[in-house]
Scaffold this motif. Structure first.
Motif, mmCIF file in Angstrom:
data_model
loop_
_atom_site.group_PDB
_atom_site.id
_atom_site.type_symbol
_atom_site.label_atom_id
_atom_site.label_comp_id
_atom_site.label_asym_id
_atom_site.label_seq_id
_atom_site.Cartn_x
_atom_site.Cartn_y
_atom_site.Cartn_z
ATOM 1 N N GLY A 188 1.028 -1.174 -0.211
ATOM 2 C CA GLY A 188 0.370 0.279 -0.061
ATOM 3 C C GLY A 188 0.989 1.220 0.244
ATOM 4 O O GLY A 188 0.791 2.091 -1.031
ATOM 5 N N ILE A 189 1.844 1.451 1.263
ATOM 6 C CA ILE A 189 2.537 2.410 0.966
ATOM 7 C C ILE A 189 3.914 2.624 -0.261
ATOM 8 O O ILE A 189 3.986 4.176 -1.145
ATOM 9 C CB ILE A 189 3.486 2.354 2.208
ATOM 10 N N LEU A 190 4.182 1.302 -1.439
ATOM 11 C CA LEU A 190 4.694 1.646 -2.377
ATOM 12 C C LEU A 190 3.302 2.220 -3.325
ATOM 13 O O LEU A 190 3.833 3.008 -3.713
ATOM 14 C CB LEU A 190 5.079 -0.067 -2.797
ATOM 15 N N ASP A 191 2.330 1.491 -3.057
ATOM 16 C CA ASP A 191 1.396 2.247 -4.473
ATOM 17 C C ASP A 191 1.336 4.048 -4.085
ATOM 18 O O ASP A 191 0.916 4.671 -4.930
ATOM 19 C CB ASP A 191 -0.034 1.319 -4.105
ATOM 20 N N LEU A 192 1.293 3.753 -3.282
ATOM 21 C CA LEU A 192 1.101 5.497 -3.065
ATOM 22 C C LEU A 192 1.775 6.195 -2.890
ATOM 23 O O LEU A 192 1.785 7.235 -3.449
ATOM 24 C CB LEU A 192 1.084 5.480 -1.151
ATOM 25 N N ILE A 193 3.495 5.710 -2.789
ATOM 26 C CA ILE A 193 4.449 6.410 -3.429
ATOM 27 C C ILE A 193 4.234 6.647 -4.777
ATOM 28 O O ILE A 193 4.535 8.111 -5.514
ATOM 29 C CB ILE A 193 5.908 5.894 -2.852
ATOM 30 N N ILE A 194 4.043 5.455 -5.385
ATOM 31 C CA ILE A 194 3.564 5.618 -6.972
ATOM 32 C C ILE A 194 3.116 7.133 -7.454
ATOM 33 O O ILE A 194 3.042 7.630 -8.393
ATOM 34 C CB ILE A 194 3.966 4.110 -7.733
ATOM 35 N N SER A 195 1.792 6.421 -7.099
ATOM 36 C CA SER A 195 0.124 6.988 -7.011
ATOM 37 C C SER A 195 0.288 8.368 -6.980
ATOM 38 O O SER A 195 0.072 9.491 -8.000
ATOM 39 C CB SER A 195 -1.023 6.869 -6.604
ATOM 40 N N SER A 240 -6.511 2.549 -9.398
ATOM 41 C CA SER A 240 -6.502 1.826 -10.474
ATOM 42 C C SER A 240 -5.393 0.735 -10.388
ATOM 43 O O SER A 240 -5.570 -0.401 -10.964
ATOM 44 C CB SER A 240 -6.200 2.421 -11.287
ATOM 45 N N ILE A 241 -4.283 0.874 -9.914
ATOM 46 C CA ILE A 241 -3.165 0.094 -9.034
ATOM 47 C C ILE A 241 -3.687 -1.349 -9.242
ATOM 48 O O ILE A 241 -3.786 -2.296 -9.096
ATOM 49 C CB ILE A 241 -2.304 0.819 -8.618
ATOM 50 N N ASN A 242 -5.271 -0.816 -7.554
ATOM 51 C CA ASN A 242 -5.459 -1.897 -6.754
ATOM 52 C C ASN A 242 -6.421 -3.265 -7.288
ATOM 53 O O ASN A 242 -6.754 -4.174 -7.376
ATOM 54 C CB ASN A 242 -5.949 -1.670 -5.068
ATOM 55 N N VAL A 243 -7.358 -2.364 -8.187
ATOM 56 C CA VAL A 243 -8.922 -3.372 -9.176
ATOM 57 C C VAL A 243 -8.130 -3.028 -9.949
ATOM 58 O O VAL A 243 -8.652 -4.227 -10.139
ATOM 59 C CB VAL A 243 -9.285 -2.069 -9.111
ATOM 60 N N THR A 244 -7.278 -2.973 -10.640
ATOM 61 C CA THR A 244 -7.055 -3.596 -11.807
ATOM 62 C C THR A 244 -5.947 -5.060 -11.057
ATOM 63 O O THR A 244 -6.492 -5.745 -11.761
ATOM 64 C CB THR A 244 -5.512 -2.911 -12.639
ATOM 65 N N GLY A 254 2.173 -7.250 -13.617
ATOM 66 C CA GLY A 254 1.639 -6.542 -14.925
ATOM 67 C C GLY A 254 0.249 -5.809 -14.738
ATOM 68 O O GLY A 254 -0.216 -4.951 -15.467
ATOM 69 N N SER A 255 -0.160 -6.106 -13.307
ATOM 70 C CA SER A 255 -1.140 -5.795 -12.926
ATOM 71 C C SER A 255 -0.739 -4.964 -12.897
ATOM 72 O O SER A 255 -1.670 -3.634 -12.665
ATOM 73 C CB SER A 255 -2.527 -6.923 -12.571
ATOM 74 N N ARG A 256 -0.181 -4.050 -11.388
ATOM 75 C CA ARG A 256 0.344 -2.941 -10.945
ATOM 76 C C ARG A 256 0.418 -1.844 -11.959
ATOM 77 O O ARG A 256 0.173 -1.227 -11.742
ATOM 78 C CB ARG A 256 0.740 -3.035 -10.337
ATOM 79 N N ALA A 257 1.480 -1.982 -12.618
ATOM 80 C CA ALA A 257 1.599 -1.967 -13.726
ATOM 81 C C ALA A 257 0.430 -1.340 -14.874
ATOM 82 O O ALA A 257 0.410 0.159 -15.144
ATOM 83 C CB ALA A 257 2.847 -2.324 -14.857
ATOM 84 N N LEU A 258 -0.307 -1.988 -15.281
ATOM 85 C CA LEU A 258 -1.410 -2.017 -16.399
ATOM 86 C C LEU A 258 -1.868 -0.687 -15.655
ATOM 87 O O LEU A 258 -3.319 -0.372 -16.162
ATOM 88 C CB LEU A 258 -2.566 -3.145 -16.828
ATOM 89 N N GLY A 259 -2.684 -1.076 -14.077
ATOM 90 C CA GLY A 259 -2.725 0.338 -13.177
ATOM 91 C C GLY A 259 -2.715 1.251 -13.283
ATOM 92 O O GLY A 259 -3.089 2.402 -13.592
ATOM 93 N N VAL A 260 -1.177 1.404 -13.446
ATOM 94 C CA VAL A 260 -0.519 3.276 -13.411
ATOM 95 C C VAL A 260 -0.997 3.313 -14.929
ATOM 96 O O VAL A 260 -1.473 4.796 -15.051
ATOM 97 C CB VAL A 260 1.167 2.669 -13.101
ATOM 98 N N VAL A 261 -0.630 2.536 -15.898
ATOM 99 C CA VAL A 261 -0.604 2.997 -16.958
ATOM 100 C C VAL A 261 -2.468 3.619 -17.573
ATOM 101 O O VAL A 261 -2.801 4.774 -18.142
ATOM 102 C CB VAL A 261 -0.512 1.731 -18.276
ATOM 103 N N LEU A 262 -3.169 2.957 -16.897
ATOM 104 C CA LEU A 262 -4.447 2.993 -17.500
ATOM 105 C C LEU A 262 -5.257 4.053 -16.348
ATOM 106 O O LEU A 262 -5.589 5.528 -16.940
ATOM 107 C CB LEU A 262 -5.960 1.728 -16.490
ATOM 108 N N LEU A 264 -15.088 -4.169 -5.373
ATOM 109 C CA LEU A 264 -15.967 -4.211 -4.279
ATOM 110 C C LEU A 264 -15.260 -5.279 -3.417
ATOM 111 O O LEU A 264 -15.897 -5.582 -1.823
ATOM 112 C CB LEU A 264 -17.194 -5.669 -4.931
ATOM 113 N N GLY A 265 -14.304 -5.851 -3.950
ATOM 114 C CA GLY A 265 -13.568 -6.714 -2.899
ATOM 115 C C GLY A 265 -12.750 -5.839 -1.408
ATOM 116 O O GLY A 265 -12.420 -6.258 -0.753
ATOM 117 N N LEU A 266 -12.463 -4.721 -1.976
ATOM 118 C CA LEU A 266 -11.655 -3.971 -1.239
ATOM 119 C C LEU A 266 -12.774 -3.266 -0.114
ATOM 120 O O LEU A 266 -12.798 -3.332 0.771
ATOM 121 C CB LEU A 266 -10.804 -3.020 -1.843
#
Length: 322
Positions: free
Chosen positions: A111-118, A160-164, A228-236, A262-264
């Motif tokens: 979550g922290i890494l995703d936040l930094i990238i976001s 986007s990162i997390n739902v993807t 792949g999925s996390r990087a695609l979330g960033v691109v999206l 919905l899972g989140l």
């Protein structure tokens, strides 16, 4: 999309060659290096999770490498695009390290890494563009305060990162839905005349995903993993920000949002609000509910969810460009 690919104004042969290179590098790279990728250990509580056990996992690292290399071919990189590529690459690396780890990373660490990238993506877009957004369905422009824009942009990328990532659980689903959503963003960018170079980037990304889907179509031979999925979330997320109509992310990625989001929501309600019976009869991600509870096959799940997304996309585009 064909107009964007072949019209000389948008790169012509150069763009077509870049798309071909992206597909070729991803296809050959996966073919050659798939056996050195970490192996999936199966997911004990996931529907059909044991069927993934032993498959190469983390193919997203090859897909994103192909994307980055091909992007360098089709556009002249400036600081803005270098920043985006670094953020996408960074998301891929953190995802791959998690894929390759014998012990999955904690939710807090990811979550922290995703936040930094976001945050980095939101600031980069604001700095090199503006804080103006378009309400596409109304044709209205709004200039947001910088702090508000960066906050909302960070939320957009993080979501986007997390739902993807959460939608990556059925052979071909995450990649197929992402391609549909990226085509939507491509059309918006083109029609709203936002950023010619980013159109080329999206075409290259789509080609890289299609090469991966060649191997990931059910029954899959490998998995993209978090790489792949996390990087695609960033691109999206960046794609919809570049369209200047970031709110279009909601309808144009609606199935990804519902499937993974919905899972989140369920987890947060149970964990933080103590609503123990919240969505008790709904299995998440939704693709697992459809397979386990509704008895859809993997192929039916992918096709039906993609069909729903296409219908929503066509509907919203008809409203925006009426």
């Amino acid at each position: 999309m064909l107009e964007i690919l072949f019209n000389g104004k948008y790169g012509g042969i150069e763009t077509a060659v870049g798309v071909a290179i992206a597909f070729f590098i991803a296809f050959v790279g996966i073919s050659v290096f798939k056996n050195v990728l970490p192996k999936d250990q199966g997911r004990e509580f996931a529907h059909n999770g044991t069927l993934s056990e032993g498959k190469p996992r983390g193919a997203g690292i090859i897909m994103i490498f192909a994307f980055v290399i091909s992007t360098v071919v089709v556009i002249s990189l400036d600081v803005e695009y270098i920043a985006y590529l670094l953020l996408i690459f960074g998301s891929m690396i953190t995802g791959y390290l998690d894929d390759a780890s014998s012990t999955p990373w904690s939710e807090l660490k990811k979550g922290i890494l995703d936040l930094i990238i976001s945050l980095g993506a939101a600031i980069s877009y604001w700095y090199y563009n503006s804080s103006k957004i378009v309400i596409a369905t109304l044709g209205v422009d709004i200039e947001l305060p910088a702090v508000v824009f960066i906050l909302l942009g960070t939320i957009l990328v993080w979501v986007s990162i997390n739902v993807t990532n959460c939608s990556d659980g059925v052979d071909g689903l995450c990649g197929s839905l992402t391609v549909i959503s990226l085509i939507s963003a491509l059309i918006l960018i083109h029609k709203l005349d936002c950023d010619e170079s980013f159109e080329k980037i999206l075409l290259v990304m789509i080609a890289s995903i299609l090469a991966y889907l060649w191997f990931n179509a059910s029954p899959s031979k490998l998995l993209m993993g978090d790489a792949g999925s996390r990087a695609l979330g960033v691109v999206l997320a960046i794609a919809f920000m570049k369209s200047t109509a970031p709110l279009m992310f909601i309808p144009c990625a609606l199935i990804i949002i519902i499937d993974g989001g919905l899972g989140l929501v369920k987890l947060s309600a149970i964990r933080y609000l103590k609503w123990k019976k919240f969505m008790a009869n709904v299995r998440t991600p939704i693709h697992d509910h459809m397979r386990k509870n509704k008895k859809w096959s993997d192929t039916q799940t992918v096709f039906r969810l993609c069909i729903l997304q296409i219908i929503v996309t066509v509907g919203i585009m008809a409203v925006v460009f009426k």
